[in-house]
Scaffold this motif. Structure first.
Motif, PDB file in Angstrom:
ATOM      1  N   THR A 183       0.856  -1.186   0.000  1.00  0.00           N
ATOM      2  CA  THR A 183       0.000   0.000   0.000  1.00  0.00           C
ATOM      3  C   THR A 183       0.891   1.235   0.000  1.00  0.00           C
ATOM      4  N   GLU A 184       0.311   2.361  -0.331  1.00  0.00           N
ATOM      5  CA  GLU A 184       1.091   3.600  -0.399  1.00  0.00           C
ATOM      6  C   GLU A 184       1.631   4.022   0.958  1.00  0.00           C
ATOM      7  N   SER A 185       1.089   3.443   2.022  1.00  0.00           N
ATOM      8  CA  SER A 185       1.588   3.799   3.355  1.00  0.00           C
ATOM      9  C   SER A 185       2.954   3.179   3.644  1.00  0.00           C
ATOM     10  N   LEU A 186       3.347   2.153   2.875  1.00  0.00           N
ATOM     11  CA  LEU A 186       4.643   1.501   3.083  1.00  0.00           C
ATOM     12  C   LEU A 186       5.714   2.222   2.279  1.00  0.00           C
ATOM     13  N   THR A 187       6.685   2.781   2.975  1.00  0.00           N
ATOM     14  CA  THR A 187       7.772   3.497   2.314  1.00  0.00           C
ATOM     15  C   THR A 187       8.963   2.560   2.118  1.00  0.00           C
ATOM     16  N   ALA A 188       9.922   3.029   1.349  1.00  0.00           N
ATOM     17  CA  ALA A 188      11.142   2.250   1.134  1.00  0.00           C
ATOM     18  C   ALA A 188      11.869   2.017   2.453  1.00  0.00           C
ATOM     19  N   GLU A 189      11.864   3.004   3.333  1.00  0.00           N
ATOM     20  CA  GLU A 189      12.518   2.842   4.627  1.00  0.00           C
ATOM     21  C   GLU A 189      11.800   1.815   5.487  1.00  0.00           C
ATOM     22  N   ASP A 190      10.462   1.770   5.400  1.00  0.00           N
ATOM     23  CA  ASP A 190       9.708   0.750   6.141  1.00  0.00           C
ATOM     24  C   ASP A 190      10.121  -0.642   5.690  1.00  0.00           C
ATOM     25  N   LEU A 191      10.244  -0.836   4.377  1.00  0.00           N
ATOM     26  CA  LEU A 191      10.625  -2.139   3.848  1.00  0.00           C
ATOM     27  C   LEU A 191      12.063  -2.487   4.214  1.00  0.00           C
ATOM     28  N   ARG A 192      12.952  -1.496   4.121  1.00  0.00           N
ATOM     29  CA  ARG A 192      14.352  -1.746   4.467  1.00  0.00           C
ATOM     30  C   ARG A 192      14.492  -2.130   5.934  1.00  0.00           C
ATOM     31  N   GLU A 193      13.768  -1.434   6.795  1.00  0.00           N
ATOM     32  CA  GLU A 193      13.846  -1.733   8.232  1.00  0.00           C
ATOM     33  C   GLU A 193      13.285  -3.114   8.544  1.00  0.00           C
ATOM     34  N   TYR A 194      12.155  -3.457   7.926  1.00  0.00           N
ATOM     35  CA  TYR A 194      11.527  -4.750   8.221  1.00  0.00           C
ATOM     36  C   TYR A 194      12.383  -5.914   7.709  1.00  0.00           C
ATOM     37  N   PHE A 195      12.776  -5.865   6.441  1.00  0.00           N
ATOM     38  CA  PHE A 195      13.516  -6.986   5.872  1.00  0.00           C
ATOM     39  C   PHE A 195      14.964  -7.021   6.328  1.00  0.00           C
ATOM     40  N   GLY A 196      15.453  -5.909   6.888  1.00  0.00           N
ATOM     41  CA  GLY A 196      16.803  -5.915   7.432  1.00  0.00           C
ATOM     42  C   GLY A 196      16.957  -6.862   8.608  1.00  0.00           C
ATOM     43  N   ALA A 197      15.829  -7.245   9.228  1.00  0.00           N
ATOM     44  CA  ALA A 197      15.891  -8.201  10.339  1.00  0.00           C
ATOM     45  C   ALA A 197      16.213  -9.611   9.844  1.00  0.00           C
ATOM     46  N   PHE A 198      16.022  -9.880   8.554  1.00  0.00           N
ATOM     47  CA  PHE A 198      16.290 -11.204   7.995  1.00  0.00           C
ATOM     48  C   PHE A 198      17.695 -11.309   7.405  1.00  0.00           C
ATOM     49  N   GLY A 199      18.252 -10.195   6.993  1.00  0.00           N
ATOM     50  CA  GLY A 199      19.582 -10.194   6.396  1.00  0.00           C
ATOM     51  C   GLY A 199      19.911  -8.830   5.827  1.00  0.00           C
ATOM     52  N   GLN A 200      21.147  -8.679   5.374  1.00  0.00           N
ATOM     53  CA  GLN A 200      21.613  -7.400   4.842  1.00  0.00           C
ATOM     54  C   GLN A 200      20.845  -7.029   3.576  1.00  0.00           C
ATOM     55  N   VAL A 201      20.167  -5.874   3.594  1.00  0.00           N
ATOM     56  CA  VAL A 201      19.415  -5.378   2.443  1.00  0.00           C
ATOM     57  C   VAL A 201      20.297  -4.397   1.683  1.00  0.00           C
ATOM     58  N   THR A 202      20.478  -4.651   0.388  1.00  0.00           N
ATOM     59  CA  THR A 202      21.331  -3.782  -0.414  1.00  0.00           C
ATOM     60  C   THR A 202      20.543  -2.790  -1.264  1.00  0.00           C
ATOM     61  N   ASP A 203      19.244  -3.051  -1.494  1.00  0.00           N
ATOM     62  CA  ASP A 203      18.476  -2.129  -2.332  1.00  0.00           C
ATOM     63  C   ASP A 203      16.982  -2.347  -2.106  1.00  0.00           C
ATOM     64  N   VAL A 204      16.228  -1.253  -2.122  1.00  0.00           N
ATOM     65  CA  VAL A 204      14.768  -1.291  -2.064  1.00  0.00           C
ATOM     66  C   VAL A 204      14.247  -0.408  -3.189  1.00  0.00           C
ATOM     67  N   PHE A 205      13.376  -0.956  -4.021  1.00  0.00           N
ATOM     68  CA  PHE A 205      12.827  -0.194  -5.144  1.00  0.00           C
ATOM     69  C   PHE A 205      11.307  -0.142  -5.028  1.00  0.00           C
ATOM     70  N   VAL A 206      10.774   1.068  -4.860  1.00  0.00           N
ATOM     71  CA  VAL A 206       9.331   1.308  -4.845  1.00  0.00           C
ATOM     72  C   VAL A 206       9.006   2.132  -6.084  1.00  0.00           C
ATOM     73  N   PRO A 207       8.281   1.582  -7.056  1.00  0.00           N
ATOM     74  CA  PRO A 207       8.032   2.306  -8.307  1.00  0.00           C
ATOM     75  C   PRO A 207       7.187   3.549  -8.102  1.00  0.00           C
ATOM     76  N   ARG A 208       7.458   4.547  -8.886  1.00  0.00           N
ATOM     77  CA  ARG A 208       6.667   5.780  -8.916  1.00  0.00           C
ATOM     78  C   ARG A 208       6.227   6.050 -10.345  1.00  0.00           C
ATOM     79  N   PRO A 209       4.935   6.233 -10.636  1.00  0.00           N
ATOM     80  CA  PRO A 209       3.836   6.267  -9.673  1.00  0.00           C
ATOM     81  C   PRO A 209       3.603   4.914  -9.010  1.00  0.00           C
ATOM     82  N   PHE A 210       2.883   4.948  -7.900  1.00  0.00           N
ATOM     83  CA  PHE A 210       2.664   3.765  -7.082  1.00  0.00           C
ATOM     84  C   PHE A 210       1.989   2.653  -7.867  1.00  0.00           C
TER      85      PHE A 210
END
Length: 304
Positions: A183-210
């Motif tokens: 959803t539009e409420s999920l930002t790239a930083e939200d995804l990086r923070e969440y998935f960073g708990a599983f392993g090192q995240v090197t890139d997050v891509f959220v397309p624009r427009p949503f």
């Protein structure tokens, strides 16, 4: 001296076996090893403390109080831990470099992460101008991990550091996952923070427009693959994780990897780095009596 029998067991709590001594009162290590393979000596307890039996020229000498004063068990050599091979550093590609940025500026910036073995900015052979990307290589693997784990502001522009893909895109294919139902409420930083708990995240891509999906790339391909097929709840939003596969399209010049894609509702979505976009193609001409063919490709830029 008469032959004496010494009670010896494999472990302190095991039942002992009586082993014969030699005429001089010593106990041969070979006699012990014949019953307990790989044994390298004997030990016993005296006054609550653990003691070892003296070994000289493959002969075990009795303690001062004699063999009969104690019960003995074997000592075994500790297995040497297999040294973990040190990870090797890769040549890293730096994407999105400003045209004005040269090798000195790149070296100065990335030296903050660790010692650099190589810095190279790719330039046009004819004009000598930068192509907007380059390569670096660190001397220390930990420095490489630190550099891969974040974006970089170089000369006023955001740049990305990645391990270069193979010609078939396979290197990233196993490290990148598709995150659906966003959803539009999920930002790239939200995804990086969440998935960073599983392993090192090197890139997050959220397309624009949503477009209700995102891509997350991990440093370790095993982490990425372990998440595929799962549902995750991020800030109250249930998302689904699946494999992000490179799509190939065949044109007049043969098969060419266009970029990361996902067929969704008949539309292909691609993710190219800046400067890698193919020239726009015009749809083929159609007869006046036929309806125009709808374009099924919609492109989204990642870099600004």
């Amino acid at each position: 001296m008469s032959i004496e029998y010494v009670p010896v067991s494999e472990g302190e709590q095991d039942e002992p076996i009586e082993l014969p001594t030699e005429e001089d009162g010593s106990l041969l290590l070979s006699t012990v090893a014949a019953q307990f393979a790989t044994a390298s000596g004997l030990k016993y307890r005296a006054g609550g403390r653990l003691r070892g039996v003296r070994l000289v020229d493959e002969r075990l000498s009795p303690p001062a109080e004699g063999w009969a004063a104690h019960r003995y068990w074997c000592a075994f050599p500790r297995a040497s831990p297999t040294p973990t091979p040190r990870p090797r550093c890769s040549d890293l590609i730096v994407l999105g470099l400003p045209w004005k940025t040269g090798e000195d500026a790149v070296r100065e910036y990335f030296s903050a992460f660790g010692e650099l073995l190589m810095v190279q900015v790719k330039r046009d052979v004819k004009t000598g101008l930068s192509k907007g990307f380059g390569f670096i290589k660190f001397a220390d693997y930990e420095a490489q991990v630190r550099a891969l784990g974040r974006r970089h502001m170089i000369d006023g522009r955001w740049c990305d550091v990645r391990i270069p893909n193979g010609k078939d895109g396979g290197a990233t294919a196993h490290r990148k996952v598709f995150v659906g139902r966003c959803t539009e409420s999920l930002t790239a930083e939200d995804l990086r923070e969440y998935f960073g708990a599983f392993g090192q995240v090197t890139d997050v891509f959220v397309p624009r427009p949503f477009r209700a999906f995102s891509f997350v790339t991990f440093l370790d391909p095993e982490v990425a693959q372990s998440l595929c097929g799962q549902d995750h709840i991020i800030k109250g939003v249930s998302v689904n994780i699946s494999t992000a596969s490179p799509k190939r399209e065949r044109g007049a010049r043969g098969s060419q990897l266009l970029g990361w894609g996902l067929v969704e509702g008949g539309a292909r979505v691609f993710n190219w780095a800046a400067g890698d976009w193919p020239a726009p193609q015009q749809p083929p001409a159609v007869h006046s009596h036929a309806p125009p063919a709808p374009l099924d490709t919609k492109l989204y830029l990642k870099y600004e």
